[in-house]
Scaffold this motif. Structure first.
Motif, PDB file in Angstrom:
ATOM      1  N   PRO A  97      44.124   2.861  48.703  1.00  0.00           N
ATOM      2  CA  PRO A  97      44.980   2.637  49.522  1.00  0.00           C
ATOM      3  C   PRO A  97      44.959   3.290  50.989  1.00  0.00           C
ATOM      4  CG  PRO A  97      45.594   4.081  46.754  1.00  0.00           C
ATOM      5  CD  PRO A  97      44.332   3.563  47.455  1.00  0.00           C
ATOM      6  N   ILE A  98      45.965   2.787  51.405  1.00  0.00           N
ATOM      7  CA  ILE A  98      46.114   3.083  52.689  1.00  0.00           C
ATOM      8  C   ILE A  98      47.277   3.849  53.064  1.00  0.00           C
ATOM      9  CG2 ILE A  98      46.164   2.016  55.343  1.00  0.00           C
ATOM     10  CD1 ILE A  98      44.276   0.829  53.871  1.00  0.00           C
ATOM     11  N   ASP A  99      46.448   4.998  53.955  1.00  0.00           N
ATOM     12  CA  ASP A  99      47.568   6.085  54.473  1.00  0.00           C
ATOM     13  C   ASP A  99      47.853   5.593  55.233  1.00  0.00           C
ATOM     14  OD1 ASP A  99      48.696   8.569  54.825  1.00  0.00           O
ATOM     15  OD2 ASP A  99      46.960   9.435  54.062  1.00  0.00           O
ATOM     16  N   PHE A 100      49.311   5.814  55.312  1.00  0.00           N
ATOM     17  CA  PHE A 100      50.314   6.276  56.606  1.00  0.00           C
ATOM     18  C   PHE A 100      50.252   7.089  57.298  1.00  0.00           C
ATOM     19  CE2 PHE A 100      50.765   1.787  54.327  1.00  0.00           C
ATOM     20  CZ  PHE A 100      49.906   1.037  55.436  1.00  0.00           C
ATOM     21  N   ASN A 101      50.092   8.100  57.113  1.00  0.00           N
ATOM     22  CA  ASN A 101      50.597   9.165  57.937  1.00  0.00           C
ATOM     23  C   ASN A 101      49.632   9.203  59.056  1.00  0.00           C
ATOM     24  OD1 ASN A 101      52.689  10.346  55.963  1.00  0.00           O
ATOM     25  ND2 ASN A 101      50.753  10.722  54.541  1.00  0.00           N
ATOM     26  N   ASP A 102      48.899   8.504  59.706  1.00  0.00           N
ATOM     27  CA  ASP A 102      47.572   8.866  61.155  1.00  0.00           C
ATOM     28  C   ASP A 102      47.480   7.314  61.288  1.00  0.00           C
ATOM     29  OD1 ASP A 102      45.850   9.463  62.550  1.00  0.00           O
ATOM     30  OD2 ASP A 102      44.573  10.225  61.624  1.00  0.00           O
ATOM     31  N   TRP A 103      46.569   6.668  62.361  1.00  0.00           N
ATOM     32  CA  TRP A 103      46.488   5.733  63.188  1.00  0.00           C
ATOM     33  C   TRP A 103      46.197   4.971  61.954  1.00  0.00           C
ATOM     34  CZ3 TRP A 103      48.800   2.896  67.357  1.00  0.00           C
ATOM     35  CH2 TRP A 103      48.685   3.554  67.935  1.00  0.00           C
ATOM     36  N   VAL A 104      46.170   3.752  61.456  1.00  0.00           N
ATOM     37  CA  VAL A 104      44.592   2.895  61.460  1.00  0.00           C
ATOM     38  C   VAL A 104      44.394   1.385  62.124  1.00  0.00           C
ATOM     39  CG1 VAL A 104      45.216   0.515  59.199  1.00  0.00           C
ATOM     40  CG2 VAL A 104      46.633   3.175  58.707  1.00  0.00           C
ATOM     41  N   LEU A 105      43.820   1.136  62.056  1.00  0.00           N
ATOM     42  CA  LEU A 105      42.879   0.366  62.867  1.00  0.00           C
ATOM     43  C   LEU A 105      42.993  -1.509  61.895  1.00  0.00           C
ATOM     44  CD1 LEU A 105      41.520  -0.246  65.348  1.00  0.00           C
ATOM     45  CD2 LEU A 105      39.424   0.619  64.146  1.00  0.00           C
ATOM     46  N   LEU A 106      43.622  -2.184  62.470  1.00  0.00           N
ATOM     47  CA  LEU A 106      43.517  -3.556  62.124  1.00  0.00           C
ATOM     48  C   LEU A 106      42.368  -4.370  62.787  1.00  0.00           C
ATOM     49  CD1 LEU A 106      45.793  -2.481  60.813  1.00  0.00           C
ATOM     50  CD2 LEU A 106      46.648  -4.937  60.323  1.00  0.00           C
ATOM     51  N   LEU A 107      41.633  -5.176  62.260  1.00  0.00           N
ATOM     52  CA  LEU A 107      40.619  -6.536  63.000  1.00  0.00           C
ATOM     53  C   LEU A 107      41.145  -7.778  62.756  1.00  0.00           C
ATOM     54  CD1 LEU A 107      36.980  -4.319  62.681  1.00  0.00           C
ATOM     55  CD2 LEU A 107      39.065  -4.128  64.706  1.00  0.00           C
ATOM     56  N   ASP A 108      41.243  -8.635  63.552  1.00  0.00           N
ATOM     57  CA  ASP A 108      42.031  -9.133  63.776  1.00  0.00           C
ATOM     58  C   ASP A 108      40.311 -10.571  63.846  1.00  0.00           C
ATOM     59  OD1 ASP A 108      43.083 -12.144  63.135  1.00  0.00           O
ATOM     60  OD2 ASP A 108      45.045 -11.907  65.240  1.00  0.00           O
ATOM     61  N   SER A 109      39.942 -11.425  62.405  1.00  0.00           N
ATOM     62  CA  SER A 109      38.801 -12.157  63.090  1.00  0.00           C
ATOM     63  C   SER A 109      37.525 -11.786  63.875  1.00  0.00           C
ATOM     64  CB  SER A 109      39.334 -12.720  63.459  1.00  0.00           C
ATOM     65  OG  SER A 109      40.263 -13.619  62.078  1.00  0.00           O
ATOM     66  N   ILE A 110      37.235 -10.456  63.762  1.00  0.00           N
ATOM     67  CA  ILE A 110      35.615 -10.576  64.094  1.00  0.00           C
ATOM     68  C   ILE A 110      34.450 -11.258  63.704  1.00  0.00           C
ATOM     69  CG2 ILE A 110      34.065  -8.066  64.333  1.00  0.00           C
ATOM     70  CD1 ILE A 110      37.606  -8.304  66.356  1.00  0.00           C
ATOM     71  N   PHE A 147      50.613  -7.994  55.840  1.00  0.00           N
ATOM     72  CA  PHE A 147      50.248  -5.997  55.220  1.00  0.00           C
ATOM     73  C   PHE A 147      51.322  -5.995  56.527  1.00  0.00           C
ATOM     74  CE2 PHE A 147      48.246  -3.101  57.818  1.00  0.00           C
ATOM     75  CZ  PHE A 147      48.060  -1.926  56.758  1.00  0.00           C
ATOM     76  N   LEU A 148      51.145  -6.619  58.253  1.00  0.00           N
ATOM     77  CA  LEU A 148      52.309  -6.033  59.237  1.00  0.00           C
ATOM     78  C   LEU A 148      53.875  -6.272  58.941  1.00  0.00           C
ATOM     79  CD1 LEU A 148      49.635  -7.184  62.741  1.00  0.00           C
ATOM     80  CD2 LEU A 148      50.724  -4.832  60.819  1.00  0.00           C
ATOM     81  N   LYS A 149      53.961  -7.486  58.209  1.00  0.00           N
ATOM     82  CA  LYS A 149      55.433  -7.946  57.354  1.00  0.00           C
ATOM     83  C   LYS A 149      55.841  -6.807  57.034  1.00  0.00           C
ATOM     84  CE  LYS A 149      56.150 -11.482  55.709  1.00  0.00           C
ATOM     85  NZ  LYS A 149      56.279 -12.617  54.741  1.00  0.00           N
ATOM     86  N   ASP A 150      55.335  -5.507  56.453  1.00  0.00           N
ATOM     87  CA  ASP A 150      56.486  -4.855  55.870  1.00  0.00           C
ATOM     88  C   ASP A 150      55.811  -3.240  56.611  1.00  0.00           C
ATOM     89  OD1 ASP A 150      57.670  -6.374  53.947  1.00  0.00           O
ATOM     90  OD2 ASP A 150      55.652  -6.098  52.678  1.00  0.00           O
ATOM     91  N   ALA A 151      55.072  -3.212  58.028  1.00  0.00           N
ATOM     92  CA  ALA A 151      54.450  -2.468  58.497  1.00  0.00           C
ATOM     93  C   ALA A 151      55.936  -1.544  58.878  1.00  0.00           C
ATOM     94  CB  ALA A 151      54.038  -2.034  59.610  1.00  0.00           C
ATOM     95  N   LYS A 152      55.503  -0.126  58.682  1.00  0.00           N
ATOM     96  CA  LYS A 152      56.772   1.109  59.669  1.00  0.00           C
ATOM     97  C   LYS A 152      55.902   1.991  59.874  1.00  0.00           C
ATOM     98  CE  LYS A 152      58.619   0.639  54.487  1.00  0.00           C
ATOM     99  NZ  LYS A 152      57.971  -0.903  54.253  1.00  0.00           N
ATOM    100  N   LEU A 153      54.617   1.775  60.946  1.00  0.00           N
ATOM    101  CA  LEU A 153      54.527   2.374  61.529  1.00  0.00           C
ATOM    102  C   LEU A 153      54.350   0.928  63.258  1.00  0.00           C
ATOM    103  CD1 LEU A 153      51.122   4.261  60.648  1.00  0.00           C
ATOM    104  CD2 LEU A 153      53.585   5.183  60.917  1.00  0.00           C
ATOM    105  N   PRO A 154      55.287   1.624  64.677  1.00  0.00           N
ATOM    106  CA  PRO A 154      54.630   0.370  65.592  1.00  0.00           C
ATOM    107  C   PRO A 154      53.254   0.178  65.705  1.00  0.00           C
ATOM    108  CG  PRO A 154      54.827   3.166  66.503  1.00  0.00           C
ATOM    109  CD  PRO A 154      55.098   3.433  64.881  1.00  0.00           C
ATOM    110  N   VAL A 155      53.273  -1.097  65.642  1.00  0.00           N
ATOM    111  CA  VAL A 155      52.026  -2.192  65.626  1.00  0.00           C
ATOM    112  C   VAL A 155      51.715  -2.376  66.845  1.00  0.00           C
ATOM    113  CG1 VAL A 155      51.075  -4.377  65.287  1.00  0.00           C
ATOM    114  CG2 VAL A 155      52.539  -3.175  63.671  1.00  0.00           C
ATOM    115  N   TYR A 156      50.609  -1.837  67.577  1.00  0.00           N
ATOM    116  CA  TYR A 156      49.910  -1.774  68.936  1.00  0.00           C
ATOM    117  C   TYR A 156      48.680  -2.930  69.444  1.00  0.00           C
ATOM    118  CZ  TYR A 156      52.741   2.414  70.306  1.00  0.00           C
ATOM    119  OH  TYR A 156      53.482   3.566  70.490  1.00  0.00           O
TER     120      TYR A 156
END
Length: 239
Positions: free
Chosen positions: A92-105, A161-170
Motif C-alpha cells: 500500500p502507498i503511504d501518503f505521509n511523505d512525498w510520492v513520486l509518479l512516473l508517466d510513461s518512462i 490514482f490522482l483523481k482521489d489524491a489527498k496531496l498537492p500534485v506537482y
C-alpha cells in the motif's frame, strides 16, 4: 549441471510476459544478488560458477559452468552469479511523505537510476503508469544497484490514482514556475514525464502546480535527462 528446462525458464524471464506468467525475475551480479538475499524478497535459486565468492550465501546455490551462465545471462559478458527471485506483492502507498509518479518512462537505465535516487533521498513509494518500463527488467535491476529492495514500485492508471489524491500534485514542465520560486511542502506528489514528450495531457490536467528547473544561460540544451531532473527535484524536496 543445469537441465535444459531450467535454462529455458531463466532465459524466458528476460521477457516481461514470462516474468508475469511465472511471477519471477532474474538478477545478475554478486552485489545485487546479496542485496536481494538480505531483503524480504523470496529467492527461487542462485546460480554461480565461483564457490569462493559465495561462501556466505545459503545452500540453495547451485554451482554451474561459465558456459551455462552465459546461456542464462542477458549480458554480453555474463557475471559469475545469477539469481532468480519471486516478484513480491505491491505494498500500500503511504501518503505521509512525498510520492513520486512516473508517466510513461521508457528507458530501463532511467527507471533504474530513478529507483536508486528514491533510495538515496528516502522516497519509499514510486508509482508508475502501466506503460512505464517494467522495474524487473534486467537492465533496470542492474541500474538500481540493489535499491529495488528499499523502494516500493507499483504500476497503475495514473489518472485514476490522482483523481482521489489527498496531496498537492506537482507536475514538471518546461514552462512551469521556476523551482527556486516554489515553496515545497512537507509532503506531496511529484510527477515526472516521458523522456520525449513529457507529462501526458490527461495527467497534466490532474496537476495542481506546474514547476520547472530553469536554465541559467541562453537556451542551448533542449531539456534535461529525466533521471537528472528527478535528482534535482528530489534534492529540492528534501532541502
Amino acid at each position: 549441471m543445469v537441465v535444459k528446462s531450467q535454462i529455458k525458464l531463466i532465459k524466458s524471464l528476460h521477457q516481461k510476459k514470462y516474468r508475469i506468467k511465472n511471477g519471477m525475475f532474474v538478477v545478475e551480479g554478486i552485489k545485487t544478488v546479496k542485496e536481494l538475499l538480505a531483503s524480504d524478497f523470496k529467492v527461487f535459486k542462485i546460480y554461480a560458477n565461483d564457490e569462493d565468492s559465495l561462501l556466505s550465501l545459503p545452500d540453495y546455490t547451485e554451482f554451474v559452468s561459465q558456459n551455462e551462465l552465459r546461456q542464462m545471462s542477458n549480458l554480453k559478458n555474463a557475471s559469475g552469479v545469477l539469481g532468480v527471485f519471486y516478484i513480491p506483492a505491491e505494498k500500500p502507498i503511504d501518503f505521509n511523505d512525498w510520492v513520486l509518479l512516473l508517466d510513461s518512462i521508457q528507458d530501463p537505465g532511467n527507471l533504474g537510476t530513478i529507483i536508486r535516487l528514491c533510495d538515496w533521498f528516502g522516497i519509499r513509494h514510486l508509482v508508475c503508469s502501466s506503460n512505464t518500463v517494467d522495474c524487473f527488467n534486467p537492465k533496470v535491476l542492474q541500474a538500481t544497484m540493489g535499491s529495488i529492495t528499499r523502494v516500493n514500485v507499483s504500476y497503475t492508471d495514473l489518472s485514476e490514482f490522482l483523481k482521489d489524491a489527498k496531496l498537492p500534485v506537482y507536475g514538471t514542465f518546461m514552462n512551469g514556475t521556476p523551482l527556486r520560486q516554489v515553496d515545497m511542502p512537507e509532503k506531496g506528489i511529484l510527477v515526472m514525464g516521458n523522456e520525449a514528450n513529457g507529462i501526458s495531457r490527461v495527467i497534466e490536467n490532474r496537476c495542481d502546480k506546474r514547476i520547472a528547473i530553469p536554465q541559467f544561460v541562453a537556451k542551448t540544451a533542449e531539456s534535461l535527462n529525466v533521471a537528472t531532473a528527478t535528482a534535482i527535484l528530489l534534492h529540492e524536496i528534501r532541502r
